[in-house]
Design an enzyme around this catalytic site. Sequence first.
Site, PDB file in Angstrom:
ATOM      1  N   LYS B  96     -34.024  13.280  -4.558  1.00 47.08           N
ATOM      2  CA  LYS B  96     -33.438  11.927  -4.515  1.00 47.08           C
ATOM      3  C   LYS B  96     -34.351  11.019  -5.334  1.00 47.08           C
ATOM      4  O   LYS B  96     -35.491  10.770  -4.948  1.00 47.08           O
ATOM      5  CB  LYS B  96     -33.344  11.423  -3.070  1.00 47.08           C
ATOM      6  CG  LYS B  96     -33.022   9.935  -2.977  1.00 47.08           C
ATOM      7  CD  LYS B  96     -32.862   9.458  -1.543  1.00 47.08           C
ATOM      8  CE  LYS B  96     -32.937   7.928  -1.472  1.00 47.08           C
ATOM      9  NZ  LYS B  96     -32.652   7.407  -0.127  1.00 47.08           N
ATOM     10  N   GLY B 157     -32.605  -0.240   4.930  1.00 45.08           N
ATOM     11  CA  GLY B 157     -33.066  -0.667   6.248  1.00 45.08           C
ATOM     12  C   GLY B 157     -32.506  -2.005   6.722  1.00 45.08           C
ATOM     13  O   GLY B 157     -32.844  -2.460   7.809  1.00 45.08           O
ATOM     14  N   ALA B 183     -28.116   3.988   2.005  1.00 43.31           N
ATOM     15  CA  ALA B 183     -28.894   2.781   2.350  1.00 43.31           C
ATOM     16  C   ALA B 183     -28.029   1.614   2.808  1.00 43.31           C
ATOM     17  O   ALA B 183     -26.941   1.375   2.280  1.00 43.31           O
ATOM     18  CB  ALA B 183     -29.763   2.317   1.180  1.00 43.31           C
ATOM     19  N   GLY B 184     -28.535   0.907   3.796  1.00 47.34           N
ATOM     20  CA  GLY B 184     -27.911  -0.321   4.267  1.00 47.34           C
ATOM     21  C   GLY B 184     -26.896  -0.132   5.387  1.00 47.34           C
ATOM     22  O   GLY B 184     -26.390  -1.100   5.937  1.00 47.34           O
ATOM     23  N   ASN B 205     -30.519   6.513   7.639  1.00 46.89           N
ATOM     24  CA  ASN B 205     -31.731   6.846   8.372  1.00 46.89           C
ATOM     25  C   ASN B 205     -31.949   5.864   9.517  1.00 46.89           C
ATOM     26  O   ASN B 205     -31.705   6.165  10.675  1.00 46.89           O
ATOM     27  CB  ASN B 205     -32.931   6.841   7.411  1.00 46.89           C
ATOM     28  CG  ASN B 205     -34.228   7.291   8.056  1.00 46.89           C
ATOM     29  OD1 ASN B 205     -34.383   7.305   9.277  1.00 46.89           O
ATOM     30  ND2 ASN B 205     -35.187   7.665   7.270  1.00 46.89           N
ATOM     31  N   THR B 206     -32.331   4.625   9.146  1.00 41.32           N
ATOM     32  CA  THR B 206     -32.686   3.639  10.174  1.00 41.32           C
ATOM     33  C   THR B 206     -31.552   3.377  11.156  1.00 41.32           C
ATOM     34  O   THR B 206     -31.805   3.126  12.344  1.00 41.32           O
ATOM     35  CB  THR B 206     -33.111   2.313   9.506  1.00 41.32           C
ATOM     36  OG1 THR B 206     -33.973   2.620   8.416  1.00 41.32           O
ATOM     37  CG2 THR B 206     -33.845   1.412  10.469  1.00 41.32           C
TER      38      THR B 206
END
Lengths: 68, 255
Positions: B96, B157, B183-184, B205-206
């Site tokens: 990535k 995040g 992301a986001g 992830n987050t």
Amino acid sequence: MKSIQLNGKTIELPETVHCIQDLLELYKLENRIVVVEVNKEIIYKEQYTAQALSNRDTVEIVHFVGGG
Amino acid sequence: MLKIAHHTFQSKLLLGTGKFPSFEVQKQAVEVSGTEILTFAVRRMNIFEESQPNFLEQLDLTKYKLLPNTAGAKTAEEAVRIAKLAKASGLCDMIKVEVIGCDKSLLPDPVETLKASEMLLAEGFIVLPYTSDDVVLAKRLEQLGVHAIMPGASPIGSGKGLINPLNLQFIIEQSSVPVIVDAGIGSPKDAAYAMELGANGVLLNTAVSGAKDPVKMALAMKLAIEAGHLGYEAGRIAEKNFGEASSPTTGMVTS
């Protein structure tokens, strides 16, 4: 006595440490999943015993950590 | 099915491995998420302190493909160095590409991302660049030969979800390589929305690791991605600016 830069820190190498394999054993990393770079060149597992450490080498030992 | 270069995956969820409250919770979350692709970062080992357990070393690596990132890189050259270190582990062939160009927004540097992708393709990597949602940049990356495009939904995040679904849709519709929204993502509705737009996968992830109950959220994300994908395939109805009865308008029981 040889001194090297290891992960950003200057360390004095014990007389018993000659190659990458010795260095990994010194830090008990021989069975861990790590990748070694010496002076920005990657050292592969097959070279661990052949790759001698020289005075003022810059060594990086990296691994995978959590990340997204 | 998600196909990236010669790899095929049943799951369309790519899960990050950062910031979980514990390895035990993380293991369960990974398990219930059904993911087959886990992202990792490459960092200096903390060798001068007592050895700390490592999540990757506790995984059954036959069950997962690793997708290391180049996080921490600010230039193409730094990204290539990190990618090569990752590949030298012998555990992965995908990378990535993540080259951050703005510390506040954590948005990627488009120029360095493009450059890094080109260099890594020349080195034989399977290249998945994390990009902004710029439609033309996505085209340029595809022309280089990247194996998937990973536009951000919103800053890493931030949990803000899809702030520009129109751009994402343009990218998805015009891309001939898989598009993974990365992301986001904040909640299951964001993941479902990305898939409803036709995305081939979602990387988050987050949203899971930071949830009050990461294991339950991992399952919610898995289901949301499946629901969104099914919804995309089923073809949603057109929106109208008026009401249209779903019950018959004849045969009313009236007095």
